[in-house]
Design a protein around this motif. Structure first.
Motif, mmCIF file in Angstrom:
data_model
loop_
_atom_site.group_PDB
_atom_site.id
_atom_site.type_symbol
_atom_site.label_atom_id
_atom_site.label_comp_id
_atom_site.label_asym_id
_atom_site.label_seq_id
_atom_site.Cartn_x
_atom_site.Cartn_y
_atom_site.Cartn_z
ATOM 1 N N MET A 1 0.832 -1.204 0.000
ATOM 2 C CA MET A 1 0.000 0.000 0.000
ATOM 3 C C MET A 1 0.868 1.256 0.000
ATOM 4 N N ILE A 2 1.938 1.245 0.765
ATOM 5 C CA ILE A 2 2.821 2.410 0.857
ATOM 6 C C ILE A 2 3.526 2.632 -0.480
ATOM 7 N N ILE A 3 4.044 1.567 -1.058
ATOM 8 C CA ILE A 3 4.747 1.668 -2.339
ATOM 9 C C ILE A 3 3.804 2.223 -3.406
ATOM 10 N N ILE A 4 2.616 1.651 -3.514
ATOM 11 C CA ILE A 4 1.658 2.082 -4.526
ATOM 12 C C ILE A 4 1.199 3.513 -4.257
ATOM 13 N N GLY A 5 0.972 3.853 -2.993
ATOM 14 C CA GLY A 5 0.558 5.209 -2.647
ATOM 15 C C GLY A 5 1.584 6.246 -3.073
ATOM 16 N N VAL A 6 2.844 5.967 -2.820
ATOM 17 C CA VAL A 6 3.919 6.894 -3.220
ATOM 18 C C VAL A 6 3.996 6.978 -4.741
ATOM 19 N N TRP A 7 3.937 5.833 -5.422
ATOM 20 C CA TRP A 7 3.987 5.839 -6.882
ATOM 21 C C TRP A 7 2.844 6.643 -7.487
ATOM 22 N N LYS A 8 1.643 6.504 -6.918
ATOM 23 C CA LYS A 8 0.498 7.258 -7.446
ATOM 24 C C LYS A 8 0.741 8.761 -7.351
ATOM 25 N N ILE A 9 1.233 9.218 -6.221
ATOM 26 C CA ILE A 9 1.478 10.648 -6.050
ATOM 27 C C ILE A 9 2.564 11.125 -7.019
ATOM 28 N N LEU A 10 3.641 10.366 -7.133
ATOM 29 C CA LEU A 10 4.698 10.733 -8.073
ATOM 30 C C LEU A 10 4.200 10.716 -9.518
ATOM 31 N N GLY A 11 3.344 9.756 -9.849
ATOM 32 C CA GLY A 11 2.773 9.676 -11.199
ATOM 33 C C GLY A 11 1.894 10.868 -11.515
ATOM 34 N N VAL A 12 1.082 11.289 -10.561
ATOM 35 C CA VAL A 12 0.221 12.468 -10.766
ATOM 36 C C VAL A 12 1.088 13.708 -10.986
ATOM 37 N N ILE A 13 2.124 13.863 -10.187
ATOM 38 C CA ILE A 13 3.029 15.010 -10.356
ATOM 39 C C ILE A 13 3.635 14.984 -11.760
ATOM 40 N N ALA A 14 4.097 13.821 -12.187
ATOM 41 C CA ALA A 14 4.725 13.696 -13.510
ATOM 42 C C ALA A 14 3.752 14.064 -14.627
ATOM 43 N N ILE A 15 2.506 13.670 -14.481
ATOM 44 C CA ILE A 15 1.525 13.948 -15.529
ATOM 45 C C ILE A 15 1.094 15.417 -15.532
ATOM 46 N N LEU A 16 1.015 16.031 -14.367
ATOM 47 C CA LEU A 16 0.513 17.410 -14.303
ATOM 48 C C LEU A 16 1.563 18.472 -14.610
ATOM 49 N N VAL A 17 2.822 18.230 -14.290
ATOM 50 C CA VAL A 17 3.831 19.263 -14.540
ATOM 51 C C VAL A 17 4.104 19.379 -16.038
ATOM 52 N N PRO A 18 4.460 20.592 -16.485
ATOM 53 C CA PRO A 18 4.774 20.754 -17.912
ATOM 54 C C PRO A 18 6.079 20.056 -18.283
ATOM 55 N N LYS A 19 6.246 19.870 -19.581
ATOM 56 C CA LYS A 19 7.462 19.265 -20.141
ATOM 57 C C LYS A 19 7.565 17.775 -19.778
ATOM 58 N N MET A 20 8.723 17.211 -19.942
ATOM 59 C CA MET A 20 9.055 15.826 -19.613
ATOM 60 C C MET A 20 8.075 14.788 -20.183
#
Length: 136
Positions: A54-73
Motif C-alpha cells: 500500500m505504501i509503495i503504490i501510494g507513493v507511486w500514485k502521487i509521483l505519477g500524478v506530479i509527472a503527468i501534471l507538470v509541464p514538459k518531460m
C-alpha cells in the motif's frame, strides 16, 4: 480552420477534465493507502497482497500524478501513464480473480478508463515525438 481550432479546444477541455478527475482519484486513493486505512488494508489482504505494498503504490500514485501534471518531460509522462495503466488493470484483474463484487471492482475500472481517456486526449506538447527523443 475555425472548426479545427474548436476541435483542438474541445480535445484540450476533455483532456483536462479527465486528467484532473484521474489525478484526484489517484491522489485520494494514495492518501487512503499511505494512511493505512483499515478498509483499504482489508481490501489489500483480501486480494492477497502484503500491507507494505500500500505504501509503495501510494507513493507511486502521487509521483505519477506530479509527472503527468507538470509541464514538459513527455517521456516521464509516458512512464507515468504506463504505470497507472498496469496498476489499475492489475487491480481490476485482482478483484475479478478473487470474485469481488462489482462495487469493489468498479473504482479501479473507473480509474483505468480515466487513465486511458487522459492519455488519448493529451495535447501534442505532452506527447513523445521523434524530435523529443532526439533532444533528450
Amino acid at each position: 480552420m475555425e472548426t479545427q481550432h474548436k476541435s483542438q479546444k474541445t480535445k484540450k477541455i476533455i483532456y483536462w477534465i479527465f486528467t484532473l478527475w484521474m489525478s484526484l482519484g489517484m491522489v485520494s486513493t494514495a492518501i487512503v493507502q499511505l494512511m493505512k486505512n483499515k478498509d483499504e488494508l482489508a481490501n489489500f489482504t483480501n486480494l492477497g497482497y502484503p500491507a507494505y505494498l500500500m505504501i509503495i503504490i501510494g507513493v507511486w500514485k502521487i509521483l505519477g500524478v506530479i509527472a503527468i501534471l507538470v509541464p514538459k518531460m513527455p517521456l516521464l509522462k509516458e512512464w507515468a501513464y504506463a504505470g497507472f495503466f498496469f496498476l489499475m488493470s492489475g487491480a481490476v484483474i485482482s478483484h475479478l480473480i478473487v470474485g469481488d463484487s462489482a462495487g469493489k471492482t468498479f473504482p479501479p475500472v473507473l480509474l483505468l478508463i480515466l487513465v486511458i481517456i487522459s492519455w488519448y486526449f493529451r495535447p501534442a506538447d505532452r506527447k513523445i515525438s521523434s524530435q523529443t527523443i532526439k533532444n533528450s
